[in-house]
Enzyme design. Sequence first.
Site, PDB file in Angstrom:
ATOM      1  N   ASP A  62       0.944  -1.397   0.075  1.00 19.27           N
ATOM      2  CA  ASP A  62       0.023   0.035   0.264  1.00 19.27           C
ATOM      3  C   ASP A  62       0.861   1.361   0.095  1.00 19.27           C
ATOM      4  O   ASP A  62       0.300   2.244  -0.271  1.00 19.27           O
ATOM      5  CB  ASP A  62      -0.922   0.189   1.284  1.00 19.27           C
ATOM      6  CG  ASP A  62      -0.350   0.011   2.610  1.00 19.27           C
ATOM      7  OD1 ASP A  62       1.003  -0.095   2.514  1.00 19.27           O
ATOM      8  OD2 ASP A  62      -0.961   0.074   3.443  1.00 19.27           O
ATOM      9  N   GLU A  63       2.100   1.094   0.209  1.00 21.09           N
ATOM     10  CA  GLU A  63       2.929   2.240   0.226  1.00 21.09           C
ATOM     11  C   GLU A  63       3.201   2.936  -1.066  1.00 21.09           C
ATOM     12  O   GLU A  63       3.479   4.150  -1.217  1.00 21.09           O
ATOM     13  CB  GLU A  63       4.506   1.830   0.813  1.00 21.09           C
ATOM     14  CG  GLU A  63       4.302   1.292   2.079  1.00 21.09           C
ATOM     15  CD  GLU A  63       5.504   1.364   2.862  1.00 21.09           C
ATOM     16  OE1 GLU A  63       6.421   2.009   2.897  1.00 21.09           O
ATOM     17  OE2 GLU A  63       5.592   0.160   4.070  1.00 21.09           O
ATOM     18  N   TYR A  96      12.103   2.266  -1.087  1.00 16.03           N
ATOM     19  CA  TYR A  96      11.342   1.274  -1.167  1.00 16.03           C
ATOM     20  C   TYR A  96       9.972   1.170  -1.903  1.00 16.03           C
ATOM     21  O   TYR A  96       9.834   0.695  -2.918  1.00 16.03           O
ATOM     22  CB  TYR A  96      10.880   0.657   0.201  1.00 16.03           C
ATOM     23  CG  TYR A  96      10.044  -0.551   0.221  1.00 16.03           C
ATOM     24  CD1 TYR A  96      10.300  -1.715  -0.137  1.00 16.03           C
ATOM     25  CD2 TYR A  96       8.926  -0.095   0.704  1.00 16.03           C
ATOM     26  CE1 TYR A  96       9.265  -2.557  -0.191  1.00 16.03           C
ATOM     27  CE2 TYR A  96       7.647  -0.963   0.480  1.00 16.03           C
ATOM     28  CZ  TYR A  96       8.037  -2.370   0.279  1.00 16.03           C
ATOM     29  OH  TYR A  96       6.883  -3.104   0.296  1.00 16.03           O
TER      30      TYR A  96
END
Length: 352
Positions: free
Chosen positions: A134-135, A159
């Site tokens: 979800d990032e 990331y």
Amino acid sequence: MTILVTGAAGFIGSNFVLDWFSQSKENVVSLDLLTYAGNLENLSSLDNNPRHHFIKGNIGDRELVLELLKKYQVRAIVNFAAESHVDRSIHESKYFIETNIIGTYNLLESARSYWHDLGQNLREGFRFLHVSSDEVYGSLNPSDHPSNEKDPFKPNSPYSASKAASDHLVRAWFQTYKLPVLTVNSANNYGPYQFPEKLIPLCILNALNDKPLPIYGDGTQIRDWLYVGDHCSAIREILINGRIGEVYNVGGWNEKTNLEVVEALCSILDELKPKSNAKSYSDQITFVKDRPGHDRRYAIDVSKLEGELECKPKEAFESGLRKTVIWYLENLNWVDHVASSEYQHWVKKHYA
Ligand code: TYD
């Protein structure tokens, strides 16, 4: 038939493989490079299982992957292989670009080449399921709606940018080559076998070792927490009934501040393993320097998964956290084995 699971010795990958064997009669080829966060011990209960084949290798090794796909007549790939720790991505982004972007690209190409030569039935049944985060949707304000599958990507860390890039590649391989892909964007997972660099296992272990429980900034950042078993069930369901080319968010509807999470696990530990001085583990909470670019809030809308596939998380946060704490208390040997010198070095460098 056989499925190929990449990153199978990591946290979510190993939970998925174990869960698969408890539910399915199908064989599994587990592929993992066994870098610092991968641990074969996670799969040791399958050592004598003739339906399980473990191969140490890189998703970017096209020759190896193609050979495995052909040899085992793989009908689906589930791609968990990734560098996943945000703090490490800030220190050493290179590995994230290599594994998450270039690795996924090579895996897609191996899959495409294999899939292209399959007979019609096998071609239609083949799936490439990519596991993401979800990032990729970026940080939300308190009043923002939880991220849904149509929201734009706004990744902020090396990331999340690398995962967003891999998601775009997967989408493009569907749009351009019609490779039958599925993408899953999940909330923060927690549960057994999580490498102790992540918030929950790190705090459980630090608590037991009488060390500070490091909270970045003011601890009011929000994450949505998903019990890893619920994530595994959702992936199984999406693999069967998900619509090709679609993205599915998977979350727990469990928004918590970091401070709430750590306080909850301290009170479980106070009950299960009271300190000899009768104090609470929460006394060990220590506020430390914030993560650079620390995202304030992630929240994920899982209505699509619930509406289309009738798939809902089963575990409440309190019960999932309790199970997790119990697992770590019962598996301190596992912790000793994964806490390699590389891990000690990381902790020393990062929390200095
Ligand atoms: P983490 O488990 O690293 O997952 P992610 O960064 O992918 O969300 O961190 C979860 C939250 O906990 C995040 O907001 C950062 C915070 N955190 C701390 O406050 N202290 C720590 O020592 C760690 C590792 C994380």
